[in-house]
Design a protein around this motif. Structure first.
Motif, mmCIF file in Angstrom:
data_model
loop_
_atom_site.group_PDB
_atom_site.id
_atom_site.type_symbol
_atom_site.label_atom_id
_atom_site.label_comp_id
_atom_site.label_asym_id
_atom_site.label_seq_id
_atom_site.Cartn_x
_atom_site.Cartn_y
_atom_site.Cartn_z
ATOM 1 N N ASN A 1 0.910 -1.076 -0.217
ATOM 2 C CA ASN A 1 0.032 0.017 -0.183
ATOM 3 C C ASN A 1 1.025 1.230 -0.059
ATOM 4 O OD1 ASN A 1 -2.590 -1.253 -0.046
ATOM 5 N ND2 ASN A 1 -2.650 -1.380 1.995
ATOM 6 N N ASN A 2 0.108 2.230 -0.149
ATOM 7 C CA ASN A 2 1.080 3.677 -0.206
ATOM 8 C C ASN A 2 1.738 3.788 -1.605
ATOM 9 O OD1 ASN A 2 -0.155 4.829 2.079
ATOM 10 N ND2 ASN A 2 1.330 3.614 3.113
ATOM 11 N N PHE A 3 1.234 2.844 -2.709
ATOM 12 C CA PHE A 3 1.990 3.006 -4.064
ATOM 13 C C PHE A 3 1.307 4.154 -4.793
ATOM 14 C CE2 PHE A 3 -1.761 0.418 -4.311
ATOM 15 C CZ PHE A 3 -2.413 0.857 -5.216
ATOM 16 N N ALA A 4 2.079 4.471 -5.887
ATOM 17 C CA ALA A 4 1.438 5.482 -6.716
ATOM 18 C C ALA A 4 0.345 4.798 -7.774
ATOM 19 C CB ALA A 4 2.660 6.472 -7.425
ATOM 20 N N LEU A 5 -0.643 5.394 -7.806
ATOM 21 C CA LEU A 5 -1.681 4.941 -8.934
ATOM 22 C C LEU A 5 -1.517 5.753 -9.901
ATOM 23 C CD1 LEU A 5 -3.682 2.766 -9.488
ATOM 24 C CD2 LEU A 5 -5.611 4.343 -8.344
ATOM 25 N N SER B 1 -14.146 4.576 -12.339
ATOM 26 C CA SER B 1 -14.398 3.432 -12.018
ATOM 27 C C SER B 1 -13.439 2.518 -11.984
ATOM 28 C CB SER B 1 -15.329 2.707 -13.414
ATOM 29 O OG SER B 1 -14.557 2.570 -14.521
ATOM 30 N N LEU B 2 -12.222 2.562 -12.625
ATOM 31 C CA LEU B 2 -10.989 1.772 -12.451
ATOM 32 C C LEU B 2 -10.306 1.995 -10.929
ATOM 33 C CD1 LEU B 2 -9.315 1.955 -16.099
ATOM 34 C CD2 LEU B 2 -10.917 0.538 -15.048
ATOM 35 N N ILE B 3 -10.289 3.395 -10.696
ATOM 36 C CA ILE B 3 -9.755 3.600 -9.402
ATOM 37 C C ILE B 3 -10.676 2.708 -8.207
ATOM 38 C CG2 ILE B 3 -9.760 5.329 -7.416
ATOM 39 C CD1 ILE B 3 -8.918 7.270 -9.820
ATOM 40 N N ASN B 4 -11.962 2.687 -8.429
ATOM 41 C CA ASN B 4 -12.908 2.173 -7.536
ATOM 42 C C ASN B 4 -12.758 0.702 -7.241
ATOM 43 O OD1 ASN B 4 -14.640 3.993 -5.890
ATOM 44 N ND2 ASN B 4 -15.344 4.517 -7.878
ATOM 45 N N LYS B 5 -12.096 0.160 -8.616
ATOM 46 C CA LYS B 5 -11.782 -1.570 -8.716
ATOM 47 C C LYS B 5 -10.345 -1.591 -7.765
ATOM 48 C CE LYS B 5 -13.607 -3.216 -13.079
ATOM 49 N NZ LYS B 5 -12.969 -3.850 -14.373
ATOM 50 N N THR B 6 -9.882 -0.798 -7.858
ATOM 51 C CA THR B 6 -8.580 -0.741 -7.158
ATOM 52 C C THR B 6 -8.745 -0.756 -5.698
ATOM 53 O OG1 THR B 6 -7.051 0.398 -9.017
ATOM 54 C CG2 THR B 6 -6.097 0.288 -6.800
ATOM 55 N N LEU B 7 -9.679 0.130 -5.218
ATOM 56 C CA LEU B 7 -9.925 0.098 -3.851
ATOM 57 C C LEU B 7 -10.749 -1.025 -3.392
ATOM 58 C CD1 LEU B 7 -11.033 4.052 -3.736
ATOM 59 C CD2 LEU B 7 -8.874 3.073 -3.050
ATOM 60 N N LYS B 8 -11.600 -1.639 -4.194
ATOM 61 C CA LYS B 8 -12.334 -2.851 -3.808
ATOM 62 C C LYS B 8 -11.424 -4.095 -3.632
ATOM 63 C CE LYS B 8 -16.689 -1.582 -5.891
ATOM 64 N NZ LYS B 8 -17.926 -1.759 -7.163
ATOM 65 N N ARG B 9 -10.399 -3.971 -4.176
ATOM 66 C CA ARG B 9 -9.281 -4.992 -3.933
ATOM 67 C C ARG B 9 -8.733 -4.949 -2.706
ATOM 68 N NH1 ARG B 9 -7.698 -3.947 -9.727
ATOM 69 N NH2 ARG B 9 -8.906 -5.187 -10.951
ATOM 70 N N LYS B 10 -8.907 -3.782 -2.125
ATOM 71 C CA LYS B 10 -7.882 -3.420 -0.829
ATOM 72 C C LYS B 10 -6.627 -3.144 -1.190
ATOM 73 C CE LYS B 10 -11.007 -5.932 2.216
ATOM 74 N NZ LYS B 10 -11.256 -6.719 3.362
ATOM 75 N N TYR B 11 -6.527 -2.471 -2.376
ATOM 76 C CA TYR B 11 -5.039 -1.698 -2.763
ATOM 77 C C TYR B 11 -5.338 -0.207 -2.353
ATOM 78 C CZ TYR B 11 -4.138 -6.040 -5.450
ATOM 79 O OH TYR B 11 -4.053 -7.259 -6.128
ATOM 80 N N TYR B 12 -4.622 0.468 -1.524
ATOM 81 C CA TYR B 12 -4.749 1.601 -1.261
ATOM 82 C C TYR B 12 -3.591 2.669 -1.634
ATOM 83 C CZ TYR B 12 -8.587 -0.537 1.645
ATOM 84 O OH TYR B 12 -9.623 -1.247 1.729
ATOM 85 N N PRO B 13 -4.030 3.243 -2.598
ATOM 86 C CA PRO B 13 -2.621 4.184 -2.971
ATOM 87 C C PRO B 13 -2.256 5.396 -2.171
ATOM 88 C CG PRO B 13 -4.636 4.597 -4.231
ATOM 89 C CD PRO B 13 -4.797 3.405 -3.627
ATOM 90 N N GLY B 14 -0.904 5.769 -2.298
ATOM 91 C CA GLY B 14 -0.522 6.742 -1.287
ATOM 92 C C GLY B 14 -0.948 8.078 -2.044
ATOM 93 N N ILE B 15 -0.895 8.121 -3.561
ATOM 94 C CA ILE B 15 -0.836 9.348 -4.517
ATOM 95 C C ILE B 15 -1.412 8.619 -5.582
ATOM 96 C CG2 ILE B 15 1.437 9.120 -5.422
ATOM 97 C CD1 ILE B 15 -0.113 12.215 -4.173
ATOM 98 N N VAL B 16 -2.294 9.454 -6.293
ATOM 99 C CA VAL B 16 -2.841 9.215 -7.582
ATOM 100 C C VAL B 16 -2.154 10.184 -8.567
ATOM 101 C CG1 VAL B 16 -4.870 9.114 -9.172
ATOM 102 C CG2 VAL B 16 -5.084 8.117 -6.784
#
Length: 238
Positions: free
Chosen positions: A5-9, A86-101
């Motif tokens: 987590n805290n990756f760059a998306l 919608s793609l950002i929400n897909k990422t969050l639903k996988r419980k991947y939490y970016p530190g920055i977009v």
């Protein structure tokens, strides 16, 4: 492949030339690989960079309005920003939490899109167009100044406001960065906006970029260094 987590998306879209007209979504539109409008298809993508690995997460075809039966009134029509969300929400639903977009001006200029990202409680850095209007605060009176274009605001900044930053890329790059606090139309409150030049003065600069972030108490060095990670999506697809 474990994702920290805290990756760059990274949000981006990518175009590809097509000679015919039978492919879904094909039509005359801006094609990134050639840098101009031509016949082709465009996809919207999300990409991850966590300091170690760089990999794509999702990819979705952008259906150009005139490529579907009812065009913009068609229930299947989605803008690039709507697809990206919608793609950002897909990422969050996988419980991947970016530190920055991280996003270019195609998304950073869209205040409605930035508001949706903030509703998700995410931090971002996005590109802004030079003609984007911004209202700064007068440092002497504390009052809001009339809105001006960013490329007009830069002319009023003293040279001492720009700090030299060396980006550690494959080929190190030197830039000069100043950070202002300003309010952009469509966004509540002020945001930090970095003005990035490839020379020490705007008269000498041949490249000037404008970057907005909702992260508080940031330096110009942090903004440009963090935003440079967006280059990993370009490197991956090359």
């Amino acid at each position: 492949t474990r994702i920290r987590n805290n990756f760059a998306l990274i949000i981006d879209d990518s175009g590809h030339i097509k000679s015919g007209n039978f492919t879904d979504g094909v039509g005359r539109q801006y094609i990134g690989e050639i840098g101009k409008t031509d016949n082709g298809v465009v996809t919207v993508t999300t990409h991850l960079y966590d300091g170690v690995r760089s990999l794509p997460l999702d990819i979705e075809l952008y259906q150009k309005a005139d490529s579907i039966p009812k065009e913009k009134q068609d229930e299947e029509f989605l803008t690039k920003s709507e697809i990206a969300l919608s793609l950002i929400n897909k990422t969050l639903k996988r419980k991947y939490y970016p530190g920055i977009v991280l996003m270019d001006g195609g998304y950073g200029n869209n205040s409605a899109f930035l508001n949706e990202i903030e509703k998700l409680e995410l931090k971002y850095i996005g590109g802004l167009a030079k003609n984007r209007l911004a209202a700064t605060i007068n440092q002497n009176t504390g009052e809001k100044e009339p809105s001006k274009r960013l490329d007009e605001i830069i002319l009023s900044l003293p040279k001492k406001d720009f700090k030299l930053v060396t980006l550690k890329l494959n080929k190190p790059k030197t830039v000069w960065v100043a950070v202002i606090q300003a309010q952009i139309n469509g966004l509540k409150d002020e945001r930090s906006i970095a003005i990035v030049m490839n020379a020490s003065s705007c008269e000498e600069a041949t490249e000037i970029d404008y970057l907005i972030t909702n992260k508080s108490e940031v330096t110009g060095e942090w903004i440009v260094t963090t935003f440079s990670n967006r280059n990993y999506i370009e490197k991956f697809y090359r």
